[in-house]
Design a protein around this motif. Structure first.
Motif, PDB file in Angstrom:
ATOM      1  N   ALA A 144       1.601  -0.753  -4.777  1.00  0.00           N
ATOM      2  CA  ALA A 144       2.402  -0.996  -4.229  1.00  0.00           C
ATOM      3  C   ALA A 144       3.777  -1.971  -4.706  1.00  0.00           C
ATOM      4  O   ALA A 144       4.622  -1.639  -4.319  1.00  0.00           O
ATOM      5  CB  ALA A 144       2.221  -0.799  -2.338  1.00  0.00           C
ATOM      6  N   SER A 145       2.723  -2.918  -5.115  1.00  0.00           N
ATOM      7  CA  SER A 145       4.443  -3.345  -4.830  1.00  0.00           C
ATOM      8  C   SER A 145       5.083  -3.442  -6.626  1.00  0.00           C
ATOM      9  O   SER A 145       5.365  -3.841  -6.694  1.00  0.00           O
ATOM     10  CB  SER A 145       2.364  -5.218  -5.357  1.00  0.00           C
TER      11      SER A 145
ATOM     12  N   SER B 111       4.955  -0.757  -8.378  1.00  0.00           N
ATOM     13  CA  SER B 111       6.229   0.357  -7.409  1.00  0.00           C
ATOM     14  C   SER B 111       7.507  -0.326  -7.294  1.00  0.00           C
ATOM     15  O   SER B 111       9.114   0.077  -7.478  1.00  0.00           O
ATOM     16  CB  SER B 111       5.755   1.446  -7.177  1.00  0.00           C
TER      17      SER B 111
ATOM     18  N   SER C  77      -4.033   5.842  -6.735  1.00  0.00           N
ATOM     19  CA  SER C  77      -3.877   5.374  -5.017  1.00  0.00           C
ATOM     20  C   SER C  77      -4.781   6.139  -4.871  1.00  0.00           C
ATOM     21  O   SER C  77      -5.397   5.630  -3.733  1.00  0.00           O
ATOM     22  CB  SER C  77      -2.374   5.308  -5.235  1.00  0.00           C
TER      23      SER C  77
ATOM     24  N   ASP D 295      -9.253   1.299  -5.478  1.00  0.00           N
ATOM     25  CA  ASP D 295      -9.935   0.644  -3.887  1.00  0.00           C
ATOM     26  C   ASP D 295      -8.411   0.440  -3.607  1.00  0.00           C
ATOM     27  O   ASP D 295      -7.002   0.113  -4.334  1.00  0.00           O
ATOM     28  CB  ASP D 295     -10.958  -0.139  -4.358  1.00  0.00           C
ATOM     29  N   ALA D 296      -8.268  -0.677  -2.362  1.00  0.00           N
ATOM     30  CA  ALA D 296      -7.330  -0.980  -1.493  1.00  0.00           C
ATOM     31  C   ALA D 296      -7.174  -1.959  -2.308  1.00  0.00           C
ATOM     32  O   ALA D 296      -5.784  -1.856  -1.919  1.00  0.00           O
ATOM     33  CB  ALA D 296      -7.779  -1.883  -0.355  1.00  0.00           C
ATOM     34  N   GLU D 297      -7.343  -2.564  -2.900  1.00  0.00           N
ATOM     35  CA  GLU D 297      -6.879  -4.035  -3.970  1.00  0.00           C
ATOM     36  C   GLU D 297      -5.870  -3.080  -4.586  1.00  0.00           C
ATOM     37  O   GLU D 297      -4.513  -3.432  -5.074  1.00  0.00           O
ATOM     38  CB  GLU D 297      -7.500  -5.247  -4.388  1.00  0.00           C
TER      39      GLU D 297
ATOM     40  N   GLN E 243      -4.538  -0.093  -4.357  1.00  0.00           N
ATOM     41  CA  GLN E 243      -3.672   0.447  -3.829  1.00  0.00           C
ATOM     42  C   GLN E 243      -2.832  -0.667  -3.299  1.00  0.00           C
ATOM     43  O   GLN E 243      -1.325  -0.567  -3.640  1.00  0.00           O
ATOM     44  CB  GLN E 243      -4.081   0.781  -2.316  1.00  0.00           C
ATOM     45  N   THR E 244      -2.743  -1.846  -2.885  1.00  0.00           N
ATOM     46  CA  THR E 244      -2.024  -2.526  -3.008  1.00  0.00           C
ATOM     47  C   THR E 244      -0.899  -3.481  -4.713  1.00  0.00           C
ATOM     48  O   THR E 244       0.118  -3.562  -3.798  1.00  0.00           O
ATOM     49  CB  THR E 244      -2.370  -4.033  -2.305  1.00  0.00           C
ATOM     50  N   LEU E 245      -1.460  -3.423  -4.950  1.00  0.00           N
ATOM     51  CA  LEU E 245      -0.541  -3.481  -6.494  1.00  0.00           C
ATOM     52  C   LEU E 245       0.166  -2.707  -6.349  1.00  0.00           C
ATOM     53  O   LEU E 245       1.379  -2.557  -6.945  1.00  0.00           O
ATOM     54  CB  LEU E 245      -1.873  -4.143  -7.457  1.00  0.00           C
TER      55      LEU E 245
END
Length: 180
Positions: free
Chosen positions: A92-93, A95, A80, A84-86, A88-90
């Motif tokens: 978070a999901s 996790s 994270s 990149d942002a993509e 990081q979002t993945l």
């Protein structure tokens, strides 16, 4: 150059390969959970069913939580930070899926404990099917979409430090034979 994902030497010195080896065991025990539910329908509780229930309990009570800690405390924060942002979002999901899987495990576990002791009678087939579907799908997603980022974003010293933390986590584990 040898890939970090080589199966030649799976040790804590190759933490991503170690995480992938754990996924192989997750798939094995998730499938065993489904086979156990099917077996119970046909054969009922016997010593084979008790042994299978005990094996599944050992794995998902000891190794799976350690694996999730490896990801949630080490790998995912590192990726994270550098990703990149993509990504990081993945992360978070994925996790958050750990929490969902832990709750599902508690449902399965409530049936396995009495089965392992020879007192239970069933493991609901629909519950076992869900478990056998969701856990491997989760592992597949991590391997396809997250783990490759480790090879790209993390250098050798960072991975070595992560592997050391993974090994230390297991040094305090109650069952040495179930640490993958």
């Amino acid at each position: 150059m040898m890939s970090l994902f080589s199966a030649e030497s799976i040790t804590f010195e190759t933490p991503i390969a170690m995480l992938m080896a754990c996924h192989d065991r997750v798939r094995q025990y998730a499938e065993l959970t489904l086979k156990l539910a099917q077996y119970l329908i046909k054969e009922g509780v016997d010593s084979k069913a008790q042994d299978a229930a005990a094996s599944i309990l050992r794995y998902f009570d000891v190794a799976a939580p350690l694996h999730h800690e490896d990801e949630d405390l080490d790998l995912f924060p590192l990726l994270s930070h550098y990703g990149d942002a993509e990504l990081q979002t993945l992360i978070a999901s994925v996790s958050a899926e750990h929490e969902t899987l832990a709750l599902l495990w508690q449902d399965i576990r409530s049936y396995l404990i009495p089965l392992a002791a020879g007192h239970g009678e069933i493991l609901p087939l629909a519950l076992a099917q869900e478990f056998a579907r969701l856990y491997p799908a989760h592992a597949d997603l991590e391997e396809a979409r997250i783990y490759p980022s480790a090879e790209k974003l993390l250098d050798a010293p960072t991975l070595a430090a992560m592997g050391q933390r993974m090994a230390e986590r297991r040094a305090h584990s109650p069952a040495e034979d179930e640490v993958l």
